[in-house]
Design a protein around this motif. Structure first.
Motif, mmCIF file in Angstrom:
data_model
loop_
_atom_site.group_PDB
_atom_site.id
_atom_site.type_symbol
_atom_site.label_atom_id
_atom_site.label_comp_id
_atom_site.label_asym_id
_atom_site.label_seq_id
_atom_site.Cartn_x
_atom_site.Cartn_y
_atom_site.Cartn_z
ATOM 1 N N ALA A 192 0.624 -0.920 0.110
ATOM 2 C CA ALA A 192 -0.220 -0.122 -0.072
ATOM 3 C C ALA A 192 0.866 1.489 -0.140
ATOM 4 O O ALA A 192 0.218 2.469 -0.542
ATOM 5 N N LEU A 193 2.333 1.013 0.726
ATOM 6 C CA LEU A 193 2.850 2.498 1.081
ATOM 7 C C LEU A 193 4.136 2.253 -0.277
ATOM 8 O O LEU A 193 5.188 3.276 -0.892
ATOM 9 N N ASP A 194 3.550 1.580 -1.403
ATOM 10 C CA ASP A 194 4.809 0.959 -2.256
ATOM 11 C C ASP A 194 6.242 1.272 -1.828
ATOM 12 O O ASP A 194 6.525 1.172 -2.839
ATOM 13 N N ALA A 195 5.993 0.194 -1.264
ATOM 14 C CA ALA A 195 7.462 0.369 -0.514
ATOM 15 C C ALA A 195 8.014 -1.162 -0.340
ATOM 16 O O ALA A 195 7.593 -2.622 -0.401
ATOM 17 N N THR A 196 9.530 -1.379 -0.084
ATOM 18 C CA THR A 196 9.811 -3.029 0.430
ATOM 19 C C THR A 196 10.382 -3.000 1.839
ATOM 20 O O THR A 196 10.201 -1.988 2.424
ATOM 21 N N ILE A 197 10.543 -4.101 2.376
ATOM 22 C CA ILE A 197 10.509 -4.380 3.539
ATOM 23 C C ILE A 197 12.342 -4.519 4.340
ATOM 24 O O ILE A 197 12.804 -5.099 3.430
ATOM 25 N N SER A 198 12.263 -3.157 5.155
ATOM 26 C CA SER A 198 13.930 -3.729 5.234
ATOM 27 C C SER A 198 13.889 -4.446 6.977
ATOM 28 O O SER A 198 13.375 -3.631 8.178
ATOM 29 N N ALA B 229 13.023 -14.953 12.933
ATOM 30 C CA ALA B 229 11.846 -14.152 13.435
ATOM 31 C C ALA B 229 11.462 -14.524 11.377
ATOM 32 O O ALA B 229 9.788 -14.343 11.908
ATOM 33 N N LEU B 230 12.394 -14.218 11.002
ATOM 34 C CA LEU B 230 11.401 -14.425 9.219
ATOM 35 C C LEU B 230 11.107 -15.773 9.068
ATOM 36 O O LEU B 230 9.834 -15.554 8.243
ATOM 37 N N GLY C 40 11.447 -8.356 -2.078
ATOM 38 C CA GLY C 40 12.441 -7.325 -2.589
ATOM 39 C C GLY C 40 12.635 -7.383 -0.661
ATOM 40 O O GLY C 40 13.513 -6.112 -0.368
ATOM 41 N N LEU C 41 11.986 -7.859 0.274
ATOM 42 C CA LEU C 41 12.178 -7.961 1.444
ATOM 43 C C LEU C 41 14.349 -7.864 1.513
ATOM 44 O O LEU C 41 15.295 -8.603 0.755
#
Length: 163
Positions: A30-36, A69-70, A81-82
């Motif tokens: 929704a934020l057009d983002a990847t996860i770090s 955790a992942l 893309g994480l």
């Protein structure tokens, strides 16, 4: 400064940090983002001056905590893309620093330390107070509270909303 297209998640292996990873995976598109996903590590202060710290051992433990955790959050279906990162230093300061320019910082309400019943832990409190990006603090589903309490800080210096 324009926000980078990433959602940063602080991971300490607690159930609330696993839930934060899952929530970030739902919010990132929704934020057009990847996860770090970021795990911070440091050696205990008690080691200073008494025993030479084994940096490799502490870093390996943090790496395992992050990987576990992942696995708990996503199994074999890791979001596209994480990225992951290990950062040495105090979690509160390093997460605030790493979140500079991010679209969102997501952390669990409370990790492994602290006192039972606190509304926010020291790391989540510091992130809400000092991060330059919006911060979402998430209770774990196994929390003693009957529902999630999300605290969102829209920007540094603004009030926190409760939902």
């Amino acid at each position: 400064m324009e926000a980078e297209a990433r959602v940063l998640v602080g991971v300490d292996g607690s159930e609330s940090s696993v839930q934060a990873l899952r929530l970030a995976a739902r919010l990132a598109p929704a934020l057009d983002a990847t996860i770090s996903a970021v795990a911070c590590w440091d050696f205990p202060e008690i080691y200073a001056g008494y025993v030479p710290p084994d940096f490799d051992r502490f870093e390996a433990a943090a790496s395992k905590t992050l990987a576990d955790a992942l696995e708990r959050a996503f199994g074999e279906e890791t979001p596209e893309g994480l990225t992951t990162k290990l950062i040495r230093g105090p979690a509160a300061a390093k997460l605030v620093e790493a979140a500079a320019g991010a679209r969102l910082l997501v952390v669990g309400r409370r990790g492994h330390g602290g006192f039972r019943g606190m509304h926010l832990g020291s790391v989540s409190s510091a992130c809400v107070a000092h991060a330059d990006c919006p911060v979402l603090v998430l209770h774990a589903e196994s929390s003693q509270h009957s529902r999630h309490l999300w605290k969102v800080s829209r920007a540094k210096g603004q009030d926190t909303e409760k939902h």
